[in-house]
Design a protein around this motif. Structure first.
Motif, mmCIF file in Angstrom:
data_model
loop_
_atom_site.group_PDB
_atom_site.id
_atom_site.type_symbol
_atom_site.label_atom_id
_atom_site.label_comp_id
_atom_site.label_asym_id
_atom_site.label_seq_id
_atom_site.Cartn_x
_atom_site.Cartn_y
_atom_site.Cartn_z
ATOM 1 N N GLU A 190 0.828 -1.193 0.000
ATOM 2 C CA GLU A 190 0.000 0.000 0.000
ATOM 3 C C GLU A 190 0.870 1.253 0.000
ATOM 4 N N ASN A 191 0.309 2.341 -0.533
ATOM 5 C CA ASN A 191 1.022 3.613 -0.508
ATOM 6 C C ASN A 191 0.480 4.528 0.586
ATOM 7 N N ASN A 192 -0.798 4.374 0.895
ATOM 8 C CA ASN A 192 -1.420 5.177 1.947
ATOM 9 C C ASN A 192 -1.822 4.276 3.094
ATOM 10 N N TYR A 193 -1.389 4.620 4.273
ATOM 11 C CA TYR A 193 -1.694 3.801 5.449
ATOM 12 C C TYR A 193 -1.380 4.585 6.712
ATOM 13 N N TYR A 194 -1.721 4.003 7.849
ATOM 14 C CA TYR A 194 -1.446 4.602 9.146
ATOM 15 C C TYR A 194 -0.611 3.628 9.965
ATOM 16 N N LEU A 195 0.254 4.193 10.779
ATOM 17 C CA LEU A 195 1.060 3.399 11.705
ATOM 18 C C LEU A 195 0.817 3.899 13.120
ATOM 19 N N PHE A 196 0.845 2.977 14.060
ATOM 20 C CA PHE A 196 0.536 3.310 15.439
ATOM 21 C C PHE A 196 1.527 2.628 16.384
ATOM 22 N N TRP A 197 1.712 3.265 17.529
ATOM 23 C CA TRP A 197 2.332 2.609 18.681
ATOM 24 C C TRP A 197 1.296 2.594 19.799
ATOM 25 N N TYR A 198 1.057 1.370 20.313
ATOM 26 C CA TYR A 198 0.163 1.192 21.446
ATOM 27 C C TYR A 198 0.973 0.729 22.653
ATOM 28 N N LYS A 199 0.512 1.130 23.820
ATOM 29 C CA LYS A 199 1.120 0.732 25.085
ATOM 30 C C LYS A 199 0.127 -0.145 25.833
ATOM 31 N N GLN A 200 0.604 -1.260 26.374
ATOM 32 C CA GLN A 200 -0.252 -2.142 27.170
ATOM 33 C C GLN A 200 0.430 -2.394 28.511
ATOM 34 N N PRO A 201 0.027 -1.665 29.559
ATOM 35 C CA PRO A 201 0.596 -1.878 30.885
ATOM 36 C C PRO A 201 0.108 -3.207 31.453
ATOM 37 N N PRO A 202 0.655 -3.615 32.579
ATOM 38 C CA PRO A 202 0.195 -4.870 33.200
ATOM 39 C C PRO A 202 -1.299 -4.893 33.471
ATOM 40 N N SER A 203 -1.927 -3.736 33.550
ATOM 41 C CA SER A 203 -3.375 -3.680 33.771
ATOM 42 C C SER A 203 -4.158 -4.132 32.544
ATOM 43 N N ARG A 204 -3.469 -4.349 31.414
ATOM 44 C CA ARG A 204 -4.013 -4.886 30.167
ATOM 45 C C ARG A 204 -4.665 -3.872 29.233
ATOM 46 N N GLN A 205 -5.025 -2.681 29.716
ATOM 47 C CA GLN A 205 -5.722 -1.739 28.838
ATOM 48 C C GLN A 205 -4.771 -1.217 27.771
ATOM 49 N N MET A 206 -5.121 -1.430 26.524
ATOM 50 C CA MET A 206 -4.312 -0.989 25.389
ATOM 51 C C MET A 206 -4.565 0.503 25.169
ATOM 52 N N ILE A 207 -3.486 1.285 25.166
ATOM 53 C CA ILE A 207 -3.616 2.737 25.058
ATOM 54 C C ILE A 207 -2.815 3.218 23.850
ATOM 55 N N MET A 212 4.198 -3.223 27.858
ATOM 56 C CA MET A 212 4.453 -3.836 26.567
ATOM 57 C C MET A 212 4.044 -2.823 25.503
ATOM 58 N N TYR A 213 4.876 -2.675 24.470
ATOM 59 C CA TYR A 213 4.610 -1.719 23.405
ATOM 60 C C TYR A 213 4.420 -2.465 22.092
ATOM 61 N N PHE A 214 3.336 -2.123 21.395
ATOM 62 C CA PHE A 214 3.015 -2.763 20.130
ATOM 63 C C PHE A 214 3.031 -1.746 19.005
ATOM 64 N N CYS A 215 3.651 -2.130 17.920
ATOM 65 C CA CYS A 215 3.596 -1.382 16.683
ATOM 66 C C CYS A 215 2.439 -1.958 15.867
ATOM 67 N N ALA A 216 1.660 -1.108 15.212
ATOM 68 C CA ALA A 216 0.498 -1.598 14.476
ATOM 69 C C ALA A 216 0.316 -0.832 13.177
ATOM 70 N N PHE A 217 -0.298 -1.501 12.205
ATOM 71 C CA PHE A 217 -0.502 -0.978 10.851
ATOM 72 C C PHE A 217 -1.985 -1.000 10.529
ATOM 73 N N MET A 218 -2.441 0.034 9.808
ATOM 74 C CA MET A 218 -3.812 0.044 9.307
ATOM 75 C C MET A 218 -3.808 0.652 7.911
ATOM 76 N N LYS A 219 -4.480 -0.018 6.968
ATOM 77 C CA LYS A 219 -4.660 0.601 5.664
ATOM 78 C C LYS A 219 -5.460 1.873 5.844
ATOM 79 N N THR A 220 -5.306 2.796 4.953
ATOM 80 C CA THR A 220 -6.156 3.973 5.003
ATOM 81 C C THR A 220 -7.596 3.515 4.940
ATOM 82 N N PRO A 221 -8.389 3.853 5.953
ATOM 83 C CA PRO A 221 -9.723 3.265 6.052
ATOM 84 C C PRO A 221 -10.674 3.775 4.985
ATOM 85 N N THR A 222 -10.970 2.942 4.045
ATOM 86 C CA THR A 222 -12.038 3.221 3.091
ATOM 87 C C THR A 222 -12.961 2.018 3.153
#
Lengths: 117, 117
Positions: free
Chosen positions: A29-46, A89-99
């Motif tokens: 893909e040429n258009n997309y989004y990238l994210f970093w999420y944080k997940q503490p021991p409490s489990r809530q993904m932020i 815990m830190y997660f890298c994540a990818f999403m296509k441009t949402p269409t």
């Protein structure tokens, strides 16, 4: 299909120091989004920070910044002035441009970051 | 403003049983996505619901099914449970709206920890 790779399983940093977490991805893909999420021991993904691929300027959010290298398909997270609360815990994540329906997140395996007092 | 809520927090089932997990999206959100997170791994996309229909599906068998209600809340059902279904199940909500575009940030709930014995 997209893939996200986080090759470092664990990292440790001294409080107040700077640490960089690595992430690479593969997509046609040429258009997309990238994210970093944080997940503490409490489990809530932020959500920590996000980057739109069409933007050349690297995203920053307070102590968090990214180094986005589109040609190299690299997306690293820099945490400055590390705090004990950054331990998670830190997660890298990818999403296509949402269409329409293209809005699922593809995650890497994550990296466990420990901040030492 | 309540965030994404999930119930129950923990659940223990035996092989072959069926389970239903519930999710209430963040106020103003109309789209719900479900993810499975095995221990020490990144979340894997199961499916996404919008307008009470399944819009996207990941690589999960038909034993995994879902539903979205008119109030946008959602259920995840898993039939004929296997030991390998033991995981943290995360629900994420987002806003898609009527125009078909989407604000791409997904807000996650605290998850339901499912243990299959």
């Amino acid at each position: 299909a997209q893939t996200v790779t986080q090759s470092q399983p664990e990292m440790s940093v001294q409080e107040a120091e700077t640490v960089t977490l690595s992430c690479t991805y593969d997509t046609s893909e040429n258009n997309y989004y990238l994210f970093w999420y944080k997940q503490p021991p409490s489990r809530q993904m932020i959500l920590v920070i996000r980057q739109e691929a069409y933007k050349q300027q690297n995203a920053t959010e307070n102590r968090f910044s990214v180094n986005f290298q589109k040609a190299a398909k690299s997306f690293s997270l820099k945490i400055s002035d590390s705090q004990l609360g950054d331990t998670a815990m830190y997660f890298c994540a990818f999403m296509k441009t949402p269409t329409g329906a293209n809005s699922k997140l593809t995650f890497g395996k994550g990296i466990t970051l420990s901040v030492r007092p | 403003d309540a965030g994404v809520t999930q119930s129950p927090t923990h659940l223990i089932k035996t092989r072959g049983q069926q389970v239903t997990l519930r999710c209430s999206p963040k106020s103003g959100h109309d789209t719900v996505s479900w993810y499975q997170q095995a221990l020490g791994q990144g979340p894997q996309f199961i499916f996404q619901y919008y307008e009470e229909e399944e819009r996207q599906r990941g690589n999960f068998p038909d034993r995994f099914s879902g539903h979205q209600f008119p109030n946008y809340s959602s259920e995840l059902n898993v039939n004929a449970l296997l030991l390998g279904d033991s995981a943290l199940y995360l629900c994420a909500s987002s806003f898609r709206g009527l125009a078909g575009g989407m604000r791409n940030e997904q807000f996650f709930g605290p998850g339901t920890r499912l243990t299959v014995l």
